[in-house]
Design a protein around this motif. Structure first.
Motif, mmCIF file in Angstrom:
data_model
loop_
_atom_site.group_PDB
_atom_site.id
_atom_site.type_symbol
_atom_site.label_atom_id
_atom_site.label_comp_id
_atom_site.label_asym_id
_atom_site.label_seq_id
_atom_site.Cartn_x
_atom_site.Cartn_y
_atom_site.Cartn_z
ATOM 1 N N SER A 15 11.158 16.286 9.974
ATOM 2 C CA SER A 15 10.078 15.737 9.156
ATOM 3 C C SER A 15 10.244 16.094 7.686
ATOM 4 O O SER A 15 9.825 15.331 6.806
ATOM 5 C CB SER A 15 8.717 16.203 9.672
ATOM 6 N N LEU A 16 10.869 17.234 7.383
ATOM 7 C CA LEU A 16 11.140 17.552 5.983
ATOM 8 C C LEU A 16 12.168 16.588 5.401
ATOM 9 O O LEU A 16 12.067 16.193 4.235
ATOM 10 C CB LEU A 16 11.628 18.997 5.846
ATOM 11 N N ALA A 17 13.151 16.204 6.200
ATOM 12 C CA ALA A 17 14.113 15.201 5.739
ATOM 13 C C ALA A 17 13.404 13.876 5.463
ATOM 14 O O ALA A 17 13.697 13.193 4.467
ATOM 15 C CB ALA A 17 15.209 15.008 6.784
ATOM 16 N N LEU A 18 12.458 13.510 6.341
ATOM 17 C CA LEU A 18 11.672 12.293 6.106
ATOM 18 C C LEU A 18 10.930 12.385 4.778
ATOM 19 O O LEU A 18 10.906 11.425 3.990
ATOM 20 C CB LEU A 18 10.678 12.093 7.256
ATOM 21 N N LEU A 19 10.334 13.536 4.516
ATOM 22 C CA LEU A 19 9.601 13.736 3.261
ATOM 23 C C LEU A 19 10.538 13.583 2.060
ATOM 24 O O LEU A 19 10.201 12.893 1.083
ATOM 25 C CB LEU A 19 8.955 15.120 3.261
ATOM 26 N N LEU A 20 11.700 14.214 2.111
ATOM 27 C CA LEU A 20 12.627 14.162 0.979
ATOM 28 C C LEU A 20 13.146 12.751 0.752
ATOM 29 O O LEU A 20 13.260 12.287 -0.396
ATOM 30 C CB LEU A 20 13.795 15.126 1.219
ATOM 31 N N LEU A 21 13.469 12.049 1.823
ATOM 32 C CA LEU A 21 13.977 10.682 1.693
ATOM 33 C C LEU A 21 12.902 9.743 1.149
ATOM 34 O O LEU A 21 13.160 8.924 0.259
ATOM 35 C CB LEU A 21 14.484 10.186 3.042
ATOM 36 N N ALA A 22 11.693 9.858 1.692
ATOM 37 C CA ALA A 22 10.610 8.976 1.251
ATOM 38 C C ALA A 22 10.238 9.252 -0.196
ATOM 39 O O ALA A 22 9.968 8.331 -0.974
ATOM 40 C CB ALA A 22 9.396 9.140 2.157
ATOM 41 N N HIS A 23 10.223 10.525 -0.571
ATOM 42 C CA HIS A 23 9.897 10.868 -1.959
ATOM 43 C C HIS A 23 10.940 10.306 -2.914
ATOM 44 O O HIS A 23 10.606 9.813 -3.994
ATOM 45 C CB HIS A 23 9.806 12.382 -2.121
ATOM 46 N N ALA A 24 12.215 10.382 -2.524
ATOM 47 C CA ALA A 24 13.270 9.850 -3.382
ATOM 48 C C ALA A 24 13.214 8.335 -3.465
ATOM 49 O O ALA A 24 13.518 7.743 -4.510
ATOM 50 C CB ALA A 24 14.637 10.298 -2.858
ATOM 51 N N ALA A 25 12.822 7.674 -2.352
ATOM 52 C CA ALA A 25 12.831 6.215 -2.315
ATOM 53 C C ALA A 25 11.588 5.602 -2.945
ATOM 54 O O ALA A 25 11.662 4.525 -3.553
ATOM 55 C CB ALA A 25 12.961 5.744 -0.863
ATOM 56 N N GLY A 84 0.810 -1.206 0.000
ATOM 57 C CA GLY A 84 0.000 0.000 0.000
ATOM 58 C C GLY A 84 0.844 1.255 0.000
ATOM 59 O O GLY A 84 2.032 1.253 -0.314
ATOM 60 N N ARG A 85 0.216 2.368 0.393
ATOM 61 C CA ARG A 85 0.868 3.672 0.402
ATOM 62 C C ARG A 85 1.233 4.066 1.828
ATOM 63 O O ARG A 85 0.587 3.677 2.788
ATOM 64 C CB ARG A 85 -0.051 4.727 -0.221
ATOM 65 N N LEU A 86 2.281 4.861 1.927
ATOM 66 C CA LEU A 86 2.812 5.271 3.221
ATOM 67 C C LEU A 86 2.423 6.714 3.507
ATOM 68 O O LEU A 86 2.639 7.604 2.685
ATOM 69 C CB LEU A 86 4.338 5.137 3.224
ATOM 70 N N GLY A 87 1.848 6.953 4.684
ATOM 71 C CA GLY A 87 1.548 8.306 5.123
ATOM 72 C C GLY A 87 2.712 8.884 5.907
ATOM 73 O O GLY A 87 3.358 8.172 6.687
ATOM 74 N N LEU A 88 2.983 10.164 5.718
ATOM 75 C CA LEU A 88 4.077 10.839 6.410
ATOM 76 C C LEU A 88 3.515 11.974 7.257
ATOM 77 O O LEU A 88 2.722 12.781 6.767
ATOM 78 C CB LEU A 88 5.084 11.417 5.414
ATOM 79 N N ALA A 89 3.925 12.051 8.516
ATOM 80 C CA ALA A 89 3.572 13.176 9.368
ATOM 81 C C ALA A 89 4.664 14.222 9.196
ATOM 82 O O ALA A 89 5.811 14.009 9.617
ATOM 83 C CB ALA A 89 3.461 12.734 10.822
ATOM 84 N N VAL A 90 4.330 15.350 8.577
ATOM 85 C CA VAL A 90 5.328 16.366 8.227
ATOM 86 C C VAL A 90 4.906 17.698 8.833
ATOM 87 O O VAL A 90 3.947 18.329 8.380
ATOM 88 C CB VAL A 90 5.487 16.500 6.693
#
Length: 317
Positions: free
Chosen positions: A37-47, A25-31
């Motif tokens: 949390s912005l680093a989490l967003l950038l890493l998840a988007h790249a991966a 499924g899809r992963l939700g991010l708390a940003v």
């Protein structure tokens, strides 16, 4: 945004996430808009660019919150990541605790609406180290000292809660954001001395002899110990707790740390409440001394057949 995280950082994040989640499924991010949390967003988007969605919770507690949520929304728009701003109302009392409860409730509703398979937050090694030291200072037991787990459940639900950055340092995450040319939001509460965590963070920053990563690893080791105690308590329950006409009887055999968990479970089973550790210890010590004790609406007595836990008689006016 100028550039993506370095390939080795993307590979590291992908491995850390894969260890926690099968990727269904899809992963939700708390940003929130902060650097972590912005680093989490950038890493998840790249991966996994096509399989994420982000949400920002506006607690209504700071004037800057709406603009920070708007900043995250703009960044997500540039990345092509679906984004939602979730506005909540925080009850009176313990503001931080109530804000946390409201935040997770809103995120859970969002996950259900969007059909997300798991929620990821940006808790990292420095958060873990701070939590361990704070709880040491409060005399917490093993469960409290274990800190947060890399995988758990969104409070009050069965939805998966992931913390894939627990092995990452705060400064490394901040560098990912600054290297991307993004100005992260700064929460003033992080430097507000009215909060224990803010004061501790300042002390840690000045104590260069302390290794935050090693402290965080200690929390992970304590999490392993906590899991072992839970396993032993489940076995003790199965073998030594029996139903009685008016409640439950416990014939303790395990060491104190295990028996305390069994007593806490008995209280929860009969009274429907999660007892404080200090209250559980008080009852345990009284029963060892063969003295009666009360906890919640229960009475505990040391009898020849074991420790008996029953509902206290209802007082008549």
């Amino acid at each position: 945004m100028d550039r993506l995280p370095a390939p080795e950082l993307i590979a590291r994040f992908s491995a850390d996430l894969a260890a926690l989640w099968p990727g269904e499924g899809r992963l939700g991010l708390a940003v929130s808009g902060g650097p972590d949390s912005l680093a989490l967003l950038l890493l998840a988007h790249a991966a996994m660019p096509e399989r994420i969605a982000a949400a920002t919770v506006d607690h209504g507690l700071r004037a800057e919150a709406p603009s920070e949520a708007a900043m995250v929304a703009r960044l997500c728009g540039e990345l092509g990541v679906p984004h939602a701003t979730l506005r909540v109302t925080v009850g009176e009392g313990n503001v931080q605790s109530n804000a946390r409860a409201a935040r997770y409730a809103a995120l859970a509703d969002w996950m259900e609406r969007d059909g997300l398979g798991a929620l990821a937050t940006a808790h990292h090694a420095d958060d873990q180290a701070e939590t361990l030291l704070m709880r040491l200072n409060r005399g917490s037991g093993v469960a409290g000292l274990a800190g947060v787990r890399a995988r758990g459940s969104v409070p009050g639900t069965r939805l998966a809660l992931l913390r894939p950055l627990l092995g990452w340092r705060r400064e490394d995450l901040a560098r990912i954001v600054s290297d991307a040319g993004i100005a992260a939001a700064q929460d003033p509460s992080n430097s507000d001395d009215r909060f224990d965590r803010a004061r501790l963070r300042k002390e840690l920053a000045s104590a260069d002899w302390l290794d935050g990563a090693a402290i965080a690893q200690s929390a992970a080791n304590l999490a392993d110990a906590d899991a072992a105690l839970e396993w032993a308590a489940a076995r003790e329950w199965a073998e030594r707790v029996e139903k009685a006409p008016m409640g439950l009887t416990y014939r303790p055999q395990a060491p104190r740390a295990v028996a305390l968990r069994v007593v806490a479970r008995i209280v929860h089973e009969l009274d429907g409440a999660e007892p404080r550790g200090s209250a559980t210890a008080r009852v345990f010590d009284a029963l060892v001394a063969r003295q009666p004790a009360s906890i919640g609406s229960l009475i505990a007595r040391a009898m020849p057949e074991g420790w008996c836990f029953t509902k206290a008689p209802v007082r008549r006016g």
